[in-house]
Write a protein that holds these residues in place. Structure first.
Motif, short mmCIF file in Angstrom:
data_model
loop_
_atom_site.label_atom_id
_atom_site.label_comp_id
_atom_site.label_asym_id
_atom_site.label_seq_id
_atom_site.Cartn_x
_atom_site.Cartn_y
_atom_site.Cartn_z
N UNK A 31 0.71 -1.46 0.26
CA UNK A 31 -0.32 0.44 -0.05
C UNK A 31 0.85 1.35 0.06
N UNK A 32 2.36 1.13 0.53
CA UNK A 32 2.78 2.00 1.14
C UNK A 32 3.36 2.54 -0.44
N UNK A 33 3.63 2.21 -1.70
CA UNK A 33 3.96 2.02 -3.05
C UNK A 33 2.35 2.40 -3.39
N UNK A 35 0.54 3.94 -2.77
CA UNK A 35 -0.06 5.56 -2.28
C UNK A 35 1.06 6.08 -2.55
N UNK A 36 1.87 6.13 -2.94
CA UNK A 36 2.65 7.21 -2.62
C UNK A 36 2.63 7.34 -4.73
#
Lengths: 84, 249
Positions: A31-33, A35-36
């Motif tokens: 999700x970090x990837x 989201x960014x």
């Protein structure tokens, strides 16, 4: 991040779906990837996220995307997110 | 752009809806001076280093003592006798080798204040004396450098954020220091380590909010923290037009 089906709009901006492969990652990096990647897109743009088969990302990524207000659909190992 | 290693290191803050890659890059480009590497300065420096502040100055002219160790969580028994700035910087380098940590084994005074705050985006004052606190406030106001101010003793603490020229400064809120014999120091009054840790953590949170661009919440106000009865009170303050520290800037 790749841009399959690259398409350039009238303003010169890429409007085609943006591709992101997180199949080698685990939560929360999936999700970090995503989201960014979404942070770099404009409202209405589409992010196509490829996840590992039967991975928790197939549940967590669309759920996080919806929590953030985006729309998200899952088809096979692909999560299609339209930025809000 | 953040590297894959940075993405992973900062992933638990990057997933926050309120945080972003832009906020993270802002931290990377920031330089922060932490005044004091003791009970407040240790958690402040720890969290700022961990969060990815690009450059962190650690200023303290004391050496580590045995009686510090119950609350100053960057120092350990083998560090006794080592300058606190050096001891803290060594641990912070282990914590996050992606950042630059500058130890300054010096004392913050009115005479060197301008030099010490120059070039920093933010100062976090974790000193334990009113003399230093007013000197830091004056130097930050004169240089236009944002300041997170704080203090803790016993079960009580205070945190305040100062944006020079835009919000009330420490002297606006507290025009004069209390008489020397009216205010106990930690050495006289005592403190439980976690109480100092809570106050230091709030200071670090304010610093990250300011630098990350999501807005510090304790401007034109200070948080009064009562850790005996667990009460956090926001006390509003206003700029003093004739404040000798901030009115001219």
């Amino acid at each position: 991040m790749t841009r399959p089906g690259r398409d350039v709009g009238g303003d010169g901006r890429d409007v085609g779906p943006v591709g992101l492969d997180v199949s080698g990652l685990t939560c929360p990096m999936t999700w970090v990837k995503a989201k960014l990647a979404l942070e770099g897109l404009c409202p209405g743009d589409t992010l196509i996220v490829t996840c590992a088969p039967a991975s928790e990302a197939l549940e967590n990524v669309p759920r996080s995307a919806r929590d953030a207000g985006h729309s998200a659909d899952v088809e096979g190992t692909t999560v299609r997110i339209v930025k809000c | 752009m953040l590297s894959d290693a940075e993405l992973e290191r900062y992933s638990r803050q990057l997933v926050l809806p309120e945080w972003s890659e832009l906020a993270q890059v802002r931290l990377q480009r920031s330089s922060v001076l932490v005044v004091g590497a003791g009970a407040l300065g240790a958690p402040v420096a720890y969290y700022l280093a961990g969060a990815g502040i690009g450059r962190l100055g650690i200023l303290d002219d004391d050496t580590v003592e045995l009686s510090n160790l119950h609350r100053q969580l960057l120092h350990f028994t083998p560090d006794i006798g080592v300058p606190k700035a050096e001891s803290a910087a060594a641990k912070l380098a282990f914590l996050n080798p992606e950042i630059v940590v500058d130890p300054y084994p010096a004392r913050f005074e009115a005479a060197n204040g301008a030099l010490l705050v120059a070039g920093h985006d933010l100062v976090v004052d974790c000193s334990d004396s009113f003399e230093t606190r007013y000197a830091v406030n004056a130097a930050c106001c004169a240089a236009g450098v944002a300041l997170v101010e704080g203090g803790a003793v016993g079960f009580t603490g205070l945190v305040m954020t100062i944006l020079p020229g835009r919000s009330a400064c420490y002297r606006c809120a507290f025009p004069e220091p209390p008489p020397a014999d009216a205010q106990p120091t930690c050495a006289q009054a005592g403190i439980l380590g976690p109480a100092a840790g809570v106050v230091g953590s709030l200071m670090a949170l304010e610093a990250l909010r300011h630098l990350g661009g999501i807005g510090a919440r304790l401007t034109d106000a200070f948080a009064q923290i009562d850790l005996f009865d667990y009460a956090l009170t926001r006390v509003n303050v206003t700029r003093e037009p004739s404040c000798p520290d901030c009115s001219a800037h």
